[in-house]
Write a protein that holds these residues in place. Structure first.
Motif, PDB file in Angstrom:
ATOM      1  N   UNK A   9       3.759 -22.646   7.169  1.00 53.38           N
ATOM      2  CA  UNK A   9       4.696 -21.910   7.814  1.00 53.38           C
ATOM      3  C   UNK A   9       5.044 -20.550   7.259  1.00 53.38           C
ATOM      4  N   UNK A  10       4.821 -20.546   5.894  1.00 59.40           N
ATOM      5  CA  UNK A  10       5.130 -19.181   5.281  1.00 59.40           C
ATOM      6  C   UNK A  10       3.907 -18.392   5.762  1.00 59.40           C
ATOM      7  N   UNK A  11       2.993 -18.701   5.744  1.00 61.81           N
ATOM      8  CA  UNK A  11       1.749 -17.902   6.206  1.00 61.81           C
ATOM      9  C   UNK A  11       1.985 -17.326   7.445  1.00 61.81           C
ATOM     10  N   UNK A  12       2.324 -18.402   8.416  1.00 65.59           N
ATOM     11  CA  UNK A  12       3.077 -17.637   9.953  1.00 65.59           C
ATOM     12  C   UNK A  12       3.919 -16.415   9.737  1.00 65.59           C
ATOM     13  N   UNK A  13       5.044 -16.830   8.765  1.00 64.76           N
ATOM     14  CA  UNK A  13       6.177 -15.876   8.844  1.00 64.76           C
ATOM     15  C   UNK A  13       5.463 -14.516   8.046  1.00 64.76           C
ATOM     16  N   UNK A  14       4.555 -14.544   7.055  1.00 66.19           N
ATOM     17  CA  UNK A  14       4.011 -13.504   6.537  1.00 66.19           C
ATOM     18  C   UNK A  14       3.069 -12.673   7.374  1.00 66.19           C
ATOM     19  N   UNK A  15       2.521 -13.327   8.336  1.00 60.28           N
ATOM     20  CA  UNK A  15       1.414 -12.628   9.354  1.00 60.28           C
ATOM     21  C   UNK A  15       2.492 -11.988  10.334  1.00 60.28           C
TER      22      UNK A  15
END
Length: 305
Positions: A9-15
């Motif tokens: 989820x954090x990867x999505x947010x940072x993308x």
């Protein structure tokens, strides 16, 4: 959320924060990971995304220009071809992988993919390792779902990976190590993985896997309470200077490796961000990727060849 789901989820947010995907797409991907709109909005804000703009009262502005494509050649030599293989997994399952055989192997390497599953990029990495003298097996951790190719939506593939338990990941990776050992004909065994796959590499190192002689996790999150006393691998950890989220676990990785008495080195590449090695992604940095590939070959040359 599980630690894996939180990481994804954090990867999505940072993308989204980095401008790689629009807000609507980020919210869609977070919904697939199980976050409702309030939780997803809160996560985007916590990761630095600006608030959602109010609805326009005039004509909508034109869409922002697309992010630039990655530039530079892939790191390493031209890849040898890979072949799709299957082999027996735990509990009567069948696992899928891409196999690339070196002509005169100096060792053999298990390759673990990013959070999109087994892609052409990861097949290429396996082929490049084979061209460099290391036979490589790139495992598909979505094998039990029919394989990555059954997912037409990469976000759905990512969400499915978030639903899988650590125990299943470990069992499938250990089966892949066994398959690699059979195909390697007595060669020493290594492992590498990228992003999510870097986390999976740390996970296997923390799961009493004694057959690995070397491992290179690329910018992967360390599992909570990692204990590496059950492995003998020499570990090269690859980090990116502009990857604060993963770098927050670097000190814990150093402590766990030291406690286990393992030969290790943790190297941070300056001026680059998460996923800088992926030549199909928009964070790709060709000079750093080339240097990293040479470091990998040097590490495997010292501990596998």
């Amino acid at each position: 959320m599980t630690p894996i789901q939180r990481y994804l989820a954090e990867e999505v947010a940072h993308d989204h924060v980095d401008g790689l995907i629009p807000r609507r797409e980020a919210l869609r991907r977070l919904a697939l990971l199980g976050l409702g709109l309030p939780a997803a909005t809160a996560l985007l804000t916590a990761c630095g995304a600006p608030p959602e703009p109010a609805a326009p009262t005039t004509a909508a502005p034109s869409a922002p220009p697309p992010s630039p494509s990655p530039t530079g050649s892939p790191a390493g030599p031209s890849p040898l071809p890979t072949e799709a293989i299957t082999f027996a997994g735990p509990e009567g399952t069948t696992l899928q992988a891409a196999w690339a055989a070196a002509e005169d192997p100096k060792g053999a390497v298990l390759v673990i993919h990013e959070n999109r599953g087994l892609t052409d990029h990861i097949r290429s990495v396996a082929g490049r390792l084979a061209a460099s003298g290391y036979s490589a097996l790139a495992l598909d951790l979505l094998s039990r779902e029919g394989g990555t190719a059954t997912f037409t939506d990469t976000a759905a593939a990512t969400a499915k990976l978030g639903e899988i338990t650590d125990e299943r990941f470990v069992a499938d990776m250990k089966a892949a190590v066994g398959e690699l050992a059979e195909r390697a004909d007595g060669a020493k065994l290594g492992m590498t993985g990228f992003c999510f796959g870097g986390g999976m590499t740390w996970l296997l190192l923390s799961s009493a896997e004694p057959r690995l002689a070397a491992a290179v996790p690329f910018y992967g999150p360390l599992p909570e309470n990692a204990d590496m006393t059950g492995t003998k691998a020499a570990v090269l950890g690859v980090y990116a200077e502009q990857d604060d989220r993963v770098n927050a676990t670097k000190d814990a990785a150093e402590a766990a490796l030291t406690k286990a008495g393992l030969t290790h080195e943790l190297v941070t590449f300056p001026g680059v961000g998460h996923a800088f090695f992926n030549d199909t992604g928009q964070r790709y940095n060709a000079p750093a990727a080339a240097q990293a590939y040479e470091r990998v070959l040097d590490w495997f040359g010292r501990h596998l060849a």
